[in-house]
Design a protein around this motif. Structure first.
Motif, mmCIF file in Angstrom:
data_model
loop_
_atom_site.group_PDB
_atom_site.id
_atom_site.type_symbol
_atom_site.label_atom_id
_atom_site.label_comp_id
_atom_site.label_asym_id
_atom_site.label_seq_id
_atom_site.Cartn_x
_atom_site.Cartn_y
_atom_site.Cartn_z
ATOM 1 N N ALA A 283 0.829 -1.206 0.000
ATOM 2 C CA ALA A 283 0.000 0.000 0.000
ATOM 3 C C ALA A 283 0.861 1.252 0.000
ATOM 4 C CB ALA A 283 -0.925 0.001 1.221
ATOM 5 N N LYS A 284 0.540 2.142 -0.933
ATOM 6 C CA LYS A 284 1.160 3.461 -0.948
ATOM 7 C C LYS A 284 0.226 4.490 -0.312
ATOM 8 C CE LYS A 284 2.966 7.055 -4.021
ATOM 9 N NZ LYS A 284 3.186 7.472 -5.437
ATOM 10 N N ASP A 285 -1.071 4.330 -0.563
ATOM 11 C CA ASP A 285 -2.059 5.285 -0.063
ATOM 12 C C ASP A 285 -3.246 4.518 0.512
ATOM 13 O OD1 ASP A 285 -3.077 7.754 0.536
ATOM 14 O OD2 ASP A 285 -2.992 8.527 -1.504
ATOM 15 N N VAL A 286 -4.220 5.241 1.029
ATOM 16 C CA VAL A 286 -5.332 4.600 1.728
ATOM 17 C C VAL A 286 -6.167 3.717 0.814
ATOM 18 C CG1 VAL A 286 -5.534 6.266 3.614
ATOM 19 C CG2 VAL A 286 -6.670 6.733 1.436
ATOM 20 N N ASN A 287 -6.258 4.060 -0.476
ATOM 21 C CA ASN A 287 -7.046 3.241 -1.386
ATOM 22 C C ASN A 287 -6.397 1.887 -1.662
ATOM 23 O OD1 ASN A 287 -5.200 5.131 -2.814
ATOM 24 N ND2 ASN A 287 -5.782 3.919 -4.600
ATOM 25 N N ASP A 288 -5.135 1.707 -1.269
ATOM 26 C CA ASP A 288 -4.455 0.416 -1.416
ATOM 27 C C ASP A 288 -4.656 -0.477 -0.198
ATOM 28 O OD1 ASP A 288 -3.309 1.236 -3.899
ATOM 29 O OD2 ASP A 288 -1.780 2.350 -2.788
ATOM 30 N N LEU A 289 -5.182 0.072 0.884
ATOM 31 C CA LEU A 289 -5.486 -0.705 2.074
ATOM 32 C C LEU A 289 -6.862 -1.350 1.929
ATOM 33 C CD1 LEU A 289 -4.300 1.902 4.744
ATOM 34 C CD2 LEU A 289 -3.089 -0.198 4.094
ATOM 35 N N THR A 290 -7.195 -2.278 2.819
ATOM 36 C CA THR A 290 -8.515 -2.903 2.770
ATOM 37 C C THR A 290 -9.533 -2.029 3.504
ATOM 38 O OG1 THR A 290 -8.320 -4.153 4.855
ATOM 39 C CG2 THR A 290 -7.404 -5.162 2.853
ATOM 40 N N TRP A 291 -10.794 -2.282 3.239
ATOM 41 C CA TRP A 291 -11.849 -1.529 3.919
ATOM 42 C C TRP A 291 -11.809 -1.768 5.423
ATOM 43 C CZ3 TRP A 291 -15.452 -4.135 6.791
ATOM 44 C CH2 TRP A 291 -15.631 -5.491 6.534
ATOM 45 N N VAL A 292 -11.288 -2.935 5.846
ATOM 46 C CA VAL A 292 -11.173 -3.218 7.279
ATOM 47 C C VAL A 292 -10.145 -2.282 7.912
ATOM 48 C CG1 VAL A 292 -10.614 -4.958 9.022
ATOM 49 C CG2 VAL A 292 -11.833 -5.629 6.938
ATOM 50 N N ASN A 293 -9.011 -2.081 7.230
ATOM 51 C CA ASN A 293 -8.003 -1.135 7.718
ATOM 52 C C ASN A 293 -8.596 0.261 7.888
ATOM 53 O OD1 ASN A 293 -5.636 -2.700 5.514
ATOM 54 N ND2 ASN A 293 -5.830 -3.051 7.698
ATOM 55 N N LEU A 294 -9.408 0.671 6.926
ATOM 56 C CA LEU A 294 -9.975 2.016 6.946
ATOM 57 C C LEU A 294 -11.053 2.141 8.032
ATOM 58 C CD1 LEU A 294 -10.187 2.752 3.108
ATOM 59 C CD2 LEU A 294 -8.270 3.059 4.693
ATOM 60 N N MET A 295 -11.816 1.070 8.247
ATOM 61 C CA MET A 295 -12.781 1.095 9.342
ATOM 62 C C MET A 295 -12.050 1.146 10.681
ATOM 63 S SD MET A 295 -15.967 -1.472 10.180
ATOM 64 C CE MET A 295 -14.913 -2.904 10.366
ATOM 65 N N ASN A 296 -10.929 0.429 10.790
ATOM 66 C CA ASN A 296 -10.087 0.507 11.985
ATOM 67 C C ASN A 296 -9.705 1.942 12.291
ATOM 68 O OD1 ASN A 296 -8.031 -2.548 11.907
ATOM 69 N ND2 ASN A 296 -10.190 -2.246 12.283
#
Length: 431
Positions: A283-296
């Protein structure tokens, strides 16, 4: 009738604004890549019940856990009274559930005791943050806004509980005076001690009772709409966050399917890997992370338990797992605002790594999982750190010299050490 219309308008506006902001947050979370977290539903439900509802991980620190439980229980249970307030506000009634008799008396008495507990708990939490100044509430990431955010919520809860108790105290006095519309109902074990602090005139008492009633309900709607801008979003997100948390053993890293396919193709000439989908390694940016990471990131309470047990942070290194989560949320919010302004696909020249999180931070991590173990709501900062590392190594070939040397040794010698595999047992011969 005018007050009823005003109440309905405020209620509808409060709910509509919250729904609008919640929709944006959900949109931001969906920026993330897919992740399958629908397996083992029974185990997930039990995890949510134990961790989010039962708060079992909080009790590694028993004193704050007990105080938090009181505040949590008070906040949830006292808000049952909001149902009565809503009905009274819409239909112009007063204590519409008073006909429940002894049951109503028990409920109101319980609400008052809990309100006092919430008041005291919030006061103690304020003292811990601003007078005692516990170390875990400080750090480079704890700028003026995060500190103020926590104080705002605690002060708001104190004010709401004060208004609730003053409203009841005025009600008690108006009941005793036989004032119209204030029928004798309810039990008031706490607010009865506030009665002597109030004036004796009926008009003043009605003004206090109605003023506190309006302050209480408007305060609740204001609090609801403050949540999307606050760390206190965990009040709602703790439940889905724990349900969708990682059930695999801590320390077990996920394999990248694209890499797995390449290895299979090398070992089995008959295997045909699927066409690359153009996604990055790591992952370079947030869109490369999973939705679980972003909910975290949205669920993080900024409590600092993760950072307080991080061995890298304890030894003075730059890494703070709490900062990782806060930076991810800040970057996600920035990306969301860019989407609002220009639509999808806008490149602002920034990224999560380098702009928000430095290379020094991600390479200071020992991958020990102390942060994930300590988090009271199962947030996983390590998974974000791992994805940022993967990008640095596999996309950019940038890593500390020691890491590059290790990777070169594995490639050439089949082991992390610089000497040949044939020389591995030389130490035994020499002894």
């Amino acid at each position: 009738m005018v007050l009823q219309i005003l109440f309905i308008a405020i209620a509808l506006a409060g709910v509509a604004l919250f729904s609008y902001n919640l929709k944006k947050v959900i949109r931001n979370i969906r920026i993330g890549k897919a992740a399958n977290r629908t397996d083992q539903p029974q185990k997930r439900m039990m995890t949510m019940v134990k961790v989010a509802l039962g708060q079992t991980k909080m009790f590694f620190r028993p004193i704050p856990a007990f105080l938090h439980l009181i505040v949590y229980a008070g906040f949830v249970i006292i808000n049952i009274e909001v149902l009565e307030i809503m009905i009274d506000g819409v239909f112009g009634t007063h204590r519409v559930f008073g006909g429940l008799g002894a049951v109503y008396n028990f409920l109101i008495a319980s609400f008052e005791i809990l309100a006092l507990g919430v008041w005291l708990g919030c006061a103690i939490f304020l003292a811990r943050r601003n007078i005692i100044k516990l170390k875990r509430f400080s750090g480079v990431e704890m700028t003026s806004w995060p500190k103020s955010d926590a104080n705002y919520i605690l002060i708001t809860e104190i004010l709401l509980m004060t208004a609730f108790l003053l409203m009841n105290a005025a009600d008690v006095k108006l009941q005793a005076m036989g004032s119209a519309h204030y029928t004798s109902v309810g039990a008031f074990p706490v607010s009865q001690f506030l009665v002597n602090l109030l004036p004796n005139t009926e008009g003043a008492l009605i003004a206090i009772e109605r003023g506190c009633w309006w302050f209480h309900i408007i305060g609740i709607f204001a609090f609801l709409n403050y949540l999307p801008y606050s760390k206190h979003f965990h009040i709602m997100f703790a439940f889905p966050n724990t349900y969708f948390s990682n059930l695999e053993p801590k320390g077990e890293f996920s394999n990248m399917q694209s890499v797995t396919n390449e290895v299979k193709a090398m070992l089995d000439p008959s295997f045909s890997p699927p066409e690359p989908d153009g996604s990055k390694f790591g992952a370079k940016d947030v869109n490369d992370l999973t939705w679980v990471n972003l909910m975290n990131a949205y669920t993080c309470t900024e409590c600092g338990r993760c950072t307080s047990v991080c061995p890298a942070n304890i030894t003075g290194k730059l890494l703070s797992p709490r900062k990782i989560m806060m930076d991810t949320r800040d970057r996600l919010e920035e990306v969301g605002k860019n989407i609002d302004k220009t639509g999808n696909g806008f490149d602002d020249g920034k990224s999560l790594i380098d702009t928000y999180i430095s290379r020094e931070e991600i390479w200071a991590c020992t991958s020990c999982n102390a942060c994930t173990q300590a988090c009271p709501i199962n947030i996983d900062p390590l998974s974000i750190i791992t994805e940022l590392r993967r990008y640095a190594v596999m996309e950019e070939s940038q890593a500390p010299a020691s890491i590059n040397a290790m990777l070169g040794n594995i490639e050439n010698n089949g082991a992390p050490w610089k000497y040949s595999p044939a020389d591995r047992l030389n130490w035994a011969k020499e002894s």
